[in-house]
Design a protein around this motif. Sequence first.
Motif, PDB file in Angstrom:
ATOM      1  N   UNK A   2       0.835  -1.203   0.000  1.00 28.92           N
ATOM      2  CA  UNK A   2       0.000   0.000   0.000  1.00 28.92           C
ATOM      3  C   UNK A   2       0.869   1.251   0.000  1.00 28.92           C
ATOM      4  N   UNK A   3       1.901   1.269   0.826  1.00 27.40           N
ATOM      5  CA  UNK A   3       2.796   2.424   0.863  1.00 27.40           C
ATOM      6  C   UNK A   3       3.462   2.643  -0.495  1.00 27.40           C
ATOM      7  N   UNK A   7       2.875   6.037  -2.765  1.00 27.76           N
ATOM      8  CA  UNK A   7       4.020   6.920  -3.010  1.00 27.76           C
ATOM      9  C   UNK A   7       4.615   6.738  -4.411  1.00 27.76           C
ATOM     10  N   UNK A   8       3.886   6.047  -5.287  1.00 28.32           N
ATOM     11  CA  UNK A   8       4.327   5.819  -6.668  1.00 28.32           C
ATOM     12  C   UNK A   8       5.678   5.120  -6.752  1.00 28.32           C
ATOM     13  N   UNK A   9       5.972   4.273  -5.794  1.00 29.56           N
ATOM     14  CA  UNK A   9       7.204   3.479  -5.813  1.00 29.56           C
ATOM     15  C   UNK A   9       6.876   2.114  -6.425  1.00 29.56           C
ATOM     16  N   UNK A  10       6.678   2.129  -7.734  1.00 37.21           N
ATOM     17  CA  UNK A  10       6.174   0.942  -8.409  1.00 37.21           C
ATOM     18  C   UNK A  10       7.171  -0.209  -8.421  1.00 37.21           C
ATOM     19  N   UNK A  11       8.463   0.085  -8.404  1.00 39.09           N
ATOM     20  CA  UNK A  11       9.434  -1.006  -8.339  1.00 39.09           C
ATOM     21  C   UNK A  11       9.311  -1.739  -7.004  1.00 39.09           C
ATOM     22  N   UNK A  12       9.050  -0.995  -5.950  1.00 38.68           N
ATOM     23  CA  UNK A  12       8.826  -1.608  -4.625  1.00 38.68           C
ATOM     24  C   UNK A  12       7.586  -2.505  -4.657  1.00 38.68           C
ATOM     25  N   UNK A  13       6.540  -2.037  -5.303  1.00 38.01           N
ATOM     26  CA  UNK A  13       5.322  -2.834  -5.454  1.00 38.01           C
ATOM     27  C   UNK A  13       5.621  -4.093  -6.265  1.00 38.01           C
ATOM     28  N   UNK A  14       6.351  -3.918  -7.368  1.00 32.27           N
ATOM     29  CA  UNK A  14       6.701  -5.060  -8.215  1.00 32.27           C
ATOM     30  C   UNK A  14       7.520  -6.094  -7.481  1.00 32.27           C
ATOM     31  N   UNK A  16       7.463  -6.672  -4.334  1.00 33.35           N
ATOM     32  CA  UNK A  16       6.534  -7.349  -3.410  1.00 33.35           C
ATOM     33  C   UNK A  16       5.708  -8.399  -4.144  1.00 33.35           C
ATOM     34  N   UNK A  17       5.275  -8.078  -5.359  1.00 30.80           N
ATOM     35  CA  UNK A  17       4.505  -9.044  -6.139  1.00 30.80           C
ATOM     36  C   UNK A  17       5.327 -10.303  -6.404  1.00 30.80           C
ATOM     37  N   UNK A  18       6.561 -10.136  -6.853  1.00 35.33           N
ATOM     38  CA  UNK A  18       7.420 -11.298  -7.109  1.00 35.33           C
ATOM     39  C   UNK A  18       7.687 -12.090  -5.824  1.00 35.33           C
TER      40      UNK A  18
END
Length: 105
Positions: A2-3, A7-14, A16-18
């Motif tokens: 969510x964070x 905060x538009x930190x899409x690499x962090x989101x990605x 997490x997905x992996x």
Amino acid sequence: MIEGLESNQFQRVGDSLFETHESLSKNFEVSCDETDFIVSHLMNLGVIGARMIGGGFGGCVLVLDKQERFDKISDEMKKSYQQKFNIALDFYKFQISDGVKEISI
């Protein structure tokens, strides 16, 4: 997660997905060869992130990547998946939204 989205930190989101797909596959053993192949191949193609979603043991794979790469990635995935499993692969495009909220009439 969510964070990272807020905060538009899409690499962090990605990432997490992996990571969560790896956990679903190895720790909880609810993935299958087909979804593991998709996630692994997407990672090798350089997408931002991917993981299995849905009921498990097949389900779907959520992919986070740049919109302009969709045609190239989907064409490559369809070809690779067909060669590996002799099954056609489908894609469903969507955009992230604010989600469900209560409205007053």
